[in-house]
Write a protein that holds these residues in place. Structure first.
Motif, PDB file in Angstrom:
ATOM      1  N   LYS A   1       0.835  -1.184   0.000  1.00 41.99           N
ATOM      2  CA  LYS A   1       0.000   0.000   0.000  1.00 41.99           C
ATOM      3  C   LYS A   1       0.877   1.243   0.000  1.00 41.99           C
ATOM      4  O   LYS A   1       1.990   1.243   0.513  1.00 41.99           O
ATOM      5  CB  LYS A   1      -0.919   0.017   1.220  1.00 41.99           C
ATOM      6  CG  LYS A   1      -1.877  -1.157   1.291  1.00 41.99           C
ATOM      7  CD  LYS A   1      -2.902  -1.111   0.179  1.00 41.99           C
ATOM      8  CE  LYS A   1      -3.916  -2.227   0.307  1.00 41.99           C
ATOM      9  NZ  LYS A   1      -4.932  -2.182  -0.785  1.00 41.99           N
TER      10      LYS A   1
ATOM     11  N   ASN B   1      -2.570   7.055  -2.017  1.00 39.99           N
ATOM     12  CA  ASN B   1      -3.322   5.796  -2.091  1.00 39.99           C
ATOM     13  C   ASN B   1      -3.380   5.274  -3.521  1.00 39.99           C
ATOM     14  O   ASN B   1      -4.445   4.941  -4.045  1.00 39.99           O
ATOM     15  CB  ASN B   1      -4.738   5.971  -1.533  1.00 39.99           C
ATOM     16  CG  ASN B   1      -4.744   6.456  -0.105  1.00 39.99           C
ATOM     17  OD1 ASN B   1      -3.928   6.022   0.705  1.00 39.99           O
ATOM     18  ND2 ASN B   1      -5.644   7.372   0.204  1.00 39.99           N
TER      19      ASN B   1
ATOM     20  N   ASP C   1      -5.267   2.159  -4.647  1.00 42.67           N
ATOM     21  CA  ASP C   1      -6.722   2.208  -4.608  1.00 42.67           C
ATOM     22  C   ASP C   1      -7.324   2.880  -5.844  1.00 42.67           C
ATOM     23  O   ASP C   1      -8.527   2.746  -6.095  1.00 42.67           O
ATOM     24  CB  ASP C   1      -7.201   2.957  -3.355  1.00 42.67           C
ATOM     25  CG  ASP C   1      -6.770   2.260  -2.073  1.00 42.67           C
ATOM     26  OD1 ASP C   1      -6.607   1.028  -2.095  1.00 42.67           O
ATOM     27  OD2 ASP C   1      -6.580   2.951  -1.058  1.00 42.67           O
TER      28      ASP C   1
END
Length: 225
Positions: A64, A128, A131
């Motif tokens: 991540k 992010n 995502d």
């Protein structure tokens, strides 16, 4: 003229006419569509040219963290142009832009160029990243310039490996935090090492053996009296 020769001439004539007809169709309204390359990471609009655009994600698939946009911007015009934003087209996500130096905006000088991504260059960071983008996709990007306006193109999404390693985001934050144990260990080791010599100097500094003979010598004559 023989029958076989006439047949050959007729076949060649028909082939020539067919090619000419196809060329005429290609020169019509659909001719420009043949030149469109939706996955090409380079484009030119007005004075602005964008080359080598890509979106670089974390090196590991399960990691991540942010992603980065890398590209080279050229300005063939006579005026400096400011890069106002880089957006993921149609998603509402935008990259955080930072110039190579200072806190001003990213400016592409007239007749010059600017590199986004990589050490000591301007940066465009997508928070992010995992995502909002996916490795292997051709992500549509919109670059917005002060004079030219919006310039759109598709850029491949790739992990920060191999050629893209120097242009991608850093590794997970926990990786940088793992350095603290080693630093604390080295600090404690250096502290204990420096403390040991100072403590060992105490026995050497005490003059007990030398003081004992002098004390007994001075005490002996007084006892005789």
């Amino acid at each position: 003229m023989s029958r076989s020769l006439r047949r050959g001439v007729l076949a060649a004539t028909v082939l020539t006419l067919s090619i000419a007809s196809l060329s005429a169709c290609g020169a019509g309204n659909d001719a420009q569509t043949l030149q469109i390359k939706p996955d090409n990471a380079a484009t030119t609009v007005g004075a602005i040219k964008i080359q080598n655009a890509s979106v670089v994600t974390q090196p590991e698939a399960d990691a991540k963290g942010p992603a980065t946009v890398t590209a080279t911007l050229f300005n063939s015009g006579t005026k400096d142009q400011t890069l106002k934003s880089i957006k993921l087209t149609g998603t509402g996500h935008a990259a955080k832009l930072s110039p190579a130096k200072g806190s001003d905006k990213i400016t592409v000088p007239a007749g010059g160029s600017v590199v986004i991504g990589g050490k000591d260059n301007a940066s465009a960071v997508l928070e992010n990243g995992r995502d909002v983008v996916k490795d292997g996709d051709a992500q549509s990007l919109t670059f917005d310039f002060s004079e030219t306006g919006e310039v759109k193109l598709r850029a491949y999404v790739v992990p920060a490996k191999g050629t893209y390693e120097q242009y991608g985001p850093s590794a997970l934050p926990s990786a940088s935090g793992s350095a603290s144990p080693s630093s604390s260990a080295s600090a404690s080791a250096s502290a204990s090492a420096s403390g040991s010599p100072s403590g060992s100097a105490t026995p050497a500094g005490s003059a007990t053996p030398a003081g004992s003979p002098s004390g007994s010598a001075s005490g002996s004559p007084s006892a005789g009296r």
